[in-house]
Design a protein around this motif. Structure first.
Motif: not given
Length: 361
Positions: A8-15
């Motif tokens: 939550x709250x930020x860009x995902x580190x893995x996508x």
């Protein structure tokens, strides 16, 4: 220093950034060429599929790369067939011949040795498959791997499976966690080693339910079967409804209750396993719950049925996107400190794991 955030709250580190429209031509040509070549192309199809899936997976802003080839997978398959050929010949010819000549003891003894050998190879294959996939996975020009060949892990796998069978699967949670640790603690990526210390806390209660509820249900059904059996012997017309109820209960137990409870256990297992795993300053997480796994499996089945089998080509796409979507990375990694892995890159592929139909995870 890259701060890695996930959730939550930020860009995902893995996508995962792939789409089914983009993947459709790959799936269609893979299916067509596999049919035309009578299945031989499936090794190259797997390599194409992984190149696409890896290239659409971003980890901390950079995409993964798959460097494995269909040729090395095909060669690995041929090697495995050569290894397993003696077992098939034994079962097909020697075993019936020994039985026909009254040498049951020798037949059973040799069969037991072969069966133990297959269990050993199953563990060996699981370890080698994980090592191979890490060695063919590149990120920022760096790959993973392991210098451990997997022979010792095969022995550990055989011992823990033997103990599990002797205890009628009571100790499976402990065996499964130890085997997870045994695989991942020998793996690395670049200069960083994977570390995990998974235990069975939190898994025992769910496994007890998987183990005891079917036993209790079978006892209840046996008690219910007594009056039904008496009615059948006595020729009573009330026997048929009772028999139908009993058969319905057996069907629900084996095709619904036990699979759902087992899925419930494995959902918890993989969440705990991911939470226990780390790589240098990075920690992993996985948030898929039982209902998420159930949606995945039911969706896969529905897709295959509606498309008259063509949807099977999308199972790999759906499974990979599911894993990436529910996986998280936390912590920090200093990219400038990362260097290339010095581990041995195996020349053979995962043909043994493919033969045993087991995954690397």
């Amino acid at each position: 220093m890259d701060a890695v955030t996930s959730g939550s709250g930020g860009a995902r580190a893995i996508a995962f950034t792939g789409t089914w429209r983009e993947y459709l031509p790959i799936a269609a040509t893979n299916v067509l060429l596999t049919i035309v070549t009578l299945g031989i192309y499936r090794f190259w199809a797997t390599a194409r599929q992984r190149r696409y899936l890896w290239s659409r997976t971003e980890v901390i802003g950079d995409r993964l790369e798959w460097s494995g080839t269909g040729k090395e997978m095909f060669v690995g398959f041929l090697i495995v067939m050569a290894i397993l050929l003696p077992f098939f010949l034994f079962v097909q010819f020697l075993f019936p011949a020994l039985i026909a000549r009254g040498k049951e003891t020798a037949a059973v003894g040799i069969f037991s040795l072969f069966y133990m050998g297959l269990i050993y190879l199953g563990g060996f294959a699981r370890f080698r498959a994980l090592r191979y996939r890490l060695s063919r996975t590149w990120w920022r020009g760096i790959r993973g791997g392991s210098d451990e060949p997997g022979w010792n892990y095969g022995g550990e796998y055989l011992g823990r499976m033997a103990l599990t069978l002797m205890t009628l699967f009571i100790v499976w949670p402990w065996a499964a966690t130890r085997l997870w640790n045994g695989r991942w603690n020998h793996m690395s990526f670049g200069p960083l080693a994977f570390r995990t210390n998974l235990d069975a806390d939190g898994l025992k209660r769910r496994w007890a339910a998987v183990y005891l509820v079917p036993i209790a249900a079978m006892v209840v059904m046996m008690l219910l079967a007594i009056p039904v059996g008496a009615s059948i012997v006595g020729g009573s017309e009330e026997a048929s409804p009772g028999l139908m109820v009993l058969l319905g209960a057996v069907f629900l137990l084996f095709y619904l209750i036990i699979p759902l409870m087992t899925l419930h256990w494995y959902a918890k297992f993989y969440r705990k396993a991911a939470d226990s795993l780390s790589l240098g300053g990075l920690e992993f997480g996985f948030d898929a719950r039982t209902r998420d796994w159930l949606k995945l499996f039911l969706g896969n089945i529905a897709l295959a049925v509606v498309t008259l089998g063509f949807g099977l080509a999308f199972w790999g796409y759906r499974n990979w996107s599911f894993m990436v979507r529910h996986m998280h990375l936390y912590g920090e990694v200093n990219v400038s400190d990362l260097t290339q892995s010095s581990t041995h890159a195996p020349g053979e592929a995962e043909g043994l794991a493919d033969a045993f139909d087991i995954g690397a995870i």
